[in-house]
Motif scaffolding. Structure first.
Motif, PDB file in Angstrom:
ATOM      1  N   TYR A   1      38.716  33.757  51.309  1.00 51.64           N
ATOM      2  CA  TYR A   1      38.916  34.974  52.083  1.00 51.64           C
ATOM      3  C   TYR A   1      37.925  34.918  53.236  1.00 51.64           C
ATOM      4  O   TYR A   1      36.715  34.888  53.004  1.00 51.64           O
ATOM      5  CB  TYR A   1      38.671  36.201  51.208  1.00 51.64           C
ATOM      6  CG  TYR A   1      38.715  37.492  51.973  1.00 51.64           C
ATOM      7  CD1 TYR A   1      39.919  37.958  52.512  1.00 51.64           C
ATOM      8  CD2 TYR A   1      37.569  38.253  52.176  1.00 51.64           C
ATOM      9  CE1 TYR A   1      39.966  39.144  53.223  1.00 51.64           C
ATOM     10  CE2 TYR A   1      37.611  39.449  52.877  1.00 51.64           C
ATOM     11  CZ  TYR A   1      38.805  39.882  53.402  1.00 51.64           C
ATOM     12  OH  TYR A   1      38.852  41.060  54.107  1.00 51.64           O
TER      13      TYR A   1
ATOM     14  N   GLU B   1      33.269  37.655  33.653  1.00 51.03           N
ATOM     15  CA  GLU B   1      32.994  39.021  34.091  1.00 51.03           C
ATOM     16  C   GLU B   1      33.903  39.446  35.248  1.00 51.03           C
ATOM     17  O   GLU B   1      34.479  38.601  35.934  1.00 51.03           O
ATOM     18  CB  GLU B   1      31.547  39.118  34.591  1.00 51.03           C
ATOM     19  CG  GLU B   1      30.501  39.147  33.511  1.00 51.03           C
ATOM     20  CD  GLU B   1      29.137  38.927  34.117  1.00 51.03           C
ATOM     21  OE1 GLU B   1      28.317  39.845  34.066  1.00 51.03           O
ATOM     22  OE2 GLU B   1      28.897  37.830  34.652  1.00 51.03           O
TER      23      GLU B   1
ATOM     24  N   PRO C   1      47.912  37.976  48.644  1.00 55.10           N
ATOM     25  CA  PRO C   1      48.126  38.625  49.943  1.00 55.10           C
ATOM     26  C   PRO C   1      47.765  37.649  51.063  1.00 55.10           C
ATOM     27  O   PRO C   1      46.965  36.732  50.856  1.00 55.10           O
ATOM     28  CB  PRO C   1      47.167  39.822  49.916  1.00 55.10           C
ATOM     29  CG  PRO C   1      46.190  39.542  48.832  1.00 55.10           C
ATOM     30  CD  PRO C   1      46.859  38.628  47.855  1.00 55.10           C
TER      31      PRO C   1
ATOM     32  N   CYS D   1      35.067  37.519  38.904  1.00 55.07           N
ATOM     33  CA  CYS D   1      34.818  36.069  38.904  1.00 55.07           C
ATOM     34  C   CYS D   1      36.021  35.281  39.407  1.00 55.07           C
ATOM     35  O   CYS D   1      35.931  34.071  39.604  1.00 55.07           O
ATOM     36  CB  CYS D   1      34.382  35.589  37.528  1.00 55.07           C
ATOM     37  SG  CYS D   1      35.660  35.713  36.296  1.00 55.07           S
TER      38      CYS D   1
ATOM     39  N   LEU E   1      44.345  35.986  51.943  1.00 52.26           N
ATOM     40  CA  LEU E   1      43.741  34.991  51.061  1.00 52.26           C
ATOM     41  C   LEU E   1      44.480  33.662  51.211  1.00 52.26           C
ATOM     42  O   LEU E   1      45.691  33.603  51.044  1.00 52.26           O
ATOM     43  CB  LEU E   1      43.769  35.456  49.605  1.00 52.26           C
ATOM     44  CG  LEU E   1      43.069  36.769  49.288  1.00 52.26           C
ATOM     45  CD1 LEU E   1      43.020  36.993  47.784  1.00 52.26           C
ATOM     46  CD2 LEU E   1      41.653  36.794  49.837  1.00 52.26           C
TER      47      LEU E   1
ATOM     48  N   LYS F   1      39.536  35.702  38.156  1.00 54.63           N
ATOM     49  CA  LYS F   1      40.616  35.486  37.183  1.00 54.63           C
ATOM     50  C   LYS F   1      41.973  35.894  37.753  1.00 54.63           C
ATOM     51  O   LYS F   1      42.931  35.112  37.734  1.00 54.63           O
ATOM     52  CB  LYS F   1      40.334  36.282  35.887  1.00 54.63           C
ATOM     53  CG  LYS F   1      38.988  35.958  35.248  1.00 54.63           C
ATOM     54  CD  LYS F   1      38.751  36.735  33.963  1.00 54.63           C
ATOM     55  CE  LYS F   1      38.660  38.247  34.095  1.00 54.63           C
ATOM     56  NZ  LYS F   1      37.505  38.718  34.895  1.00 54.63           N
ATOM     57  N   THR F   2      42.053  37.114  38.268  1.00 49.48           N
ATOM     58  CA  THR F   2      43.331  37.585  38.820  1.00 49.48           C
ATOM     59  C   THR F   2      43.729  36.756  40.036  1.00 49.48           C
ATOM     60  O   THR F   2      44.898  36.390  40.198  1.00 49.48           O
ATOM     61  CB  THR F   2      43.228  39.078  39.197  1.00 49.48           C
ATOM     62  OG1 THR F   2      42.984  39.820  37.997  1.00 49.48           O
ATOM     63  CG2 THR F   2      44.496  39.589  39.850  1.00 49.48           C
ATOM     64  N   THR F   3      42.755  36.416  40.869  1.00 50.30           N
ATOM     65  CA  THR F   3      43.048  35.611  42.050  1.00 50.30           C
ATOM     66  C   THR F   3      43.637  34.260  41.637  1.00 50.30           C
ATOM     67  O   THR F   3      44.594  33.774  42.244  1.00 50.30           O
ATOM     68  CB  THR F   3      41.770  35.416  42.892  1.00 50.30           C
ATOM     69  OG1 THR F   3      41.213  36.702  43.160  1.00 50.30           O
ATOM     70  CG2 THR F   3      42.060  34.728  44.205  1.00 50.30           C
TER      71      THR F   3
HETATM   72  N1  ATP Z   1      42.747  40.872  48.705  1.00 48.64           N
HETATM   73  C1  ATP Z   1      41.446  40.539  48.672  1.00 48.64           C
HETATM   74  N2  ATP Z   1      40.708  40.512  49.801  1.00 48.64           N
HETATM   75  C2  ATP Z   1      39.393  40.164  49.768  1.00 48.64           C
HETATM   76  N3  ATP Z   1      38.727  39.850  48.653  1.00 48.64           N
HETATM   77  C3  ATP Z   1      39.397  39.877  47.504  1.00 48.64           C
HETATM   78  C4  ATP Z   1      40.795  40.220  47.439  1.00 48.64           C
HETATM   79  N4  ATP Z   1      41.204  40.151  46.152  1.00 48.64           N
HETATM   80  C5  ATP Z   1      40.107  39.796  45.443  1.00 48.64           C
HETATM   81  N5  ATP Z   1      39.030  39.634  46.250  1.00 48.64           N
HETATM   82  C6  ATP Z   1      37.664  39.238  45.822  1.00 48.64           C
HETATM   83  O1  ATP Z   1      37.770  38.093  45.019  1.00 48.64           O
HETATM   84  C7  ATP Z   1      36.853  38.116  43.956  1.00 48.64           C
HETATM   85  C8  ATP Z   1      37.582  37.881  42.651  1.00 48.64           C
HETATM   86  O2  ATP Z   1      38.451  38.976  42.378  1.00 48.64           O
HETATM   87  P1  ATP Z   1      39.458  38.972  41.148  1.00 48.64           P
HETATM   88  O3  ATP Z   1      40.273  40.213  41.245  1.00 48.64           O
HETATM   89  O4  ATP Z   1      40.194  37.685  41.107  1.00 48.64           O
HETATM   90  O5  ATP Z   1      38.461  39.054  39.916  1.00 48.64           O
HETATM   91  P2  ATP Z   1      38.775  39.242  38.356  1.00 48.64           P
HETATM   92  O6  ATP Z   1      38.052  38.149  37.661  1.00 48.64           O
HETATM   93  O7  ATP Z   1      40.228  39.350  38.129  1.00 48.64           O
HETATM   94  O8  ATP Z   1      38.033  40.614  38.023  1.00 48.64           O
HETATM   95  P3  ATP Z   1      38.450  41.805  37.002  1.00 48.64           P
HETATM   96  O9  ATP Z   1      37.929  41.377  35.651  1.00 48.64           O
HETATM   97  O10 ATP Z   1      37.708  42.968  37.519  1.00 48.64           O
HETATM   98  O11 ATP Z   1      39.930  41.977  37.038  1.00 48.64           O
HETATM   99  C9  ATP Z   1      36.128  39.447  44.030  1.00 48.64           C
HETATM  100  O12 ATP Z   1      34.892  39.232  44.653  1.00 48.64           O
HETATM  101  C10 ATP Z   1      37.028  40.284  44.918  1.00 48.64           C
HETATM  102  O13 ATP Z   1      36.291  41.211  45.639  1.00 48.64           O
END
Ligand code: ATP
Ligand code: MG
Length: 334
Positions: free
Chosen positions: A14, A38, A55, A41, A58, A43-45
């Protein structure tokens, strides 16, 4: 047999900042892998990148290859266009989105939503679609009559089962479930996990289960991958990772789990928080929070195998015991 899913050097950025930073994964048919770590970190990305659903802000790179049973040519997700991906999503791999329970359309009966998903991918007649919906609802432990309801007329657990039915609508060989039980109370949580387990057995489904809750993954998965700051820092068979963690981050995550039959209180949370993507520490990204950090942690540790199928990205692995944590540099001082 070649892997159902193979991911090599997956990266998501990003504005030039790494959010997912060189992730490698492999998953066999029918296998269940847990992805933990945590909040924030990545995971969802990672999950969204596997589906090419990020989106536009990214940017993803790296190779993602799917080899669904019965499909001759491997599917190169990394190179597919959006139109090409539409033929892959839901048909071969589907995603139960984080917080999906609340994303059902409020003004459409749930069976109509499932029908839409089926018709998008297959030319099935009305009767066939009806039969499939009833079968899907039964599969996820719901009576077909519930299909005639609207989302608000269903309980949280029923909505989550509907989302799973929706994910299964086109008989994919891989389902990615992002925190599928987090919003549910403990009893319903256990039921949904049991459901995922039985689906795996009955349908030969491969599963990537995302959760920040290691206890949830231990019960459901064969293997587990621990993410920290956009990287996989440890991966291995569930039993091996739980019994002999090989990364201080995993060790701390496990220590913060409540012990069954032990004192009711949660263990100590890990002090501090994960770094922001814009401020990644040099070398090992866990270093600033690691009780065992030493000088050599200023260089980047690679993910190395420490025993069969078990790998850690810690310079000090394999860990045969965990010394009482002292200050930074303690390991190399002596
Ligand atoms: N659309 C976006 N634009 C900018 N940064 C993003 C975007 N989506 C996620 N991030 C950043 O990417 C990083 C990872 O986010 P992600 O949602 O993948 O984490 P996660 O491990 O799924 O967390 P959670 O357990 O809270 O669901 C975070 O620092 C978040 O701020
Ligand atoms: Mg998430």
């Amino acid at each position: 047999m070649s892997a159902l899913l193979k991911v090599s050097d997956l990266r998501v950025e990003y504005r030039g900042q790494p959010i997912v930073d060189g992730v490698d994964l492999a998953l066999e048919r029918g296998e269940a892998m847990g992805l933990a770590g945590e909040s924030g970190c990545g995971k969802t990305t990672t999950a969204l990148a596997l589906m090419k659903l990020l989106p536009p802000a990214l940017k993803q790179s790296g190779a993602v290859t799917l080899r669904p049973p019965g499909v001759e040519e491997p599917i190169n997700v990394g190179r597919r266009t959006e139109a090409g991906m539409r033929r892959v999503r839901w048909r071969h791999v589907s995603l139960v989105f984080q917080g999906a329970m609340n994303s059902l359309d409020p003004v459409q009966r749930v069976d109509a939503q499932i029908a839409e998903a089926i018709r998008l991918h297959e030319s099935a007649g009305a009767k066939e679609v009806r039969a499939r919906i009833d079968e899907l609802l039964t599969t996820v432990g719901l009576t077909p009559a519930l299909g005639r309801r609207y989302a608000h007329q269903l309980s949280g657990g029923q909505r989550q089962r509907m989302m799973i039915a929706l994910a299964l609508a086109c008989r994919p060989s891989l389902v990615i479930a992002d925190e599928p039980t987090t919003a549910l109370d403990v009893t319903i949580q256990a039921q949904v996990l049991q459901l995922l387990e039985s689906l795996r057995e009955r349908l030969g489904l491969a599963l990537i289960l995302i959760s920040h809750d290691l206890g949830v993954l231990a019960e459901t998965c064969d293997r587990i991958a621990i993410m920290y700051a956009g990287r996989i820092v440890e991966t291995g068979p569930v039993s091996s990772v739980f019994e002999a963690p090989q990364h201080p981050y995993t060790k701390r995550l496990l220590d913060s789990l409540p012990v069954i039959g032990g004192p009711r209180a949660l263990g100590d949370p890990i002090p501090g928080g994960p770094p922001d993507p814009g401020e990644m520490p040099e070398g090992c990204r866990f270093r600033p929070r690691c009780p065992y950090a030493a000088d050599r942690c200023l260089s980047d540790p690679a993910l190395r195998e420490t025993s069969a199928g078990h790998a850690s990205a810690c310079h000090f692995a394999p860990w045969s015991e965990w010394p009482a944590a002292a200050g930074a540099g303690s390991l190399e001082a002596g």
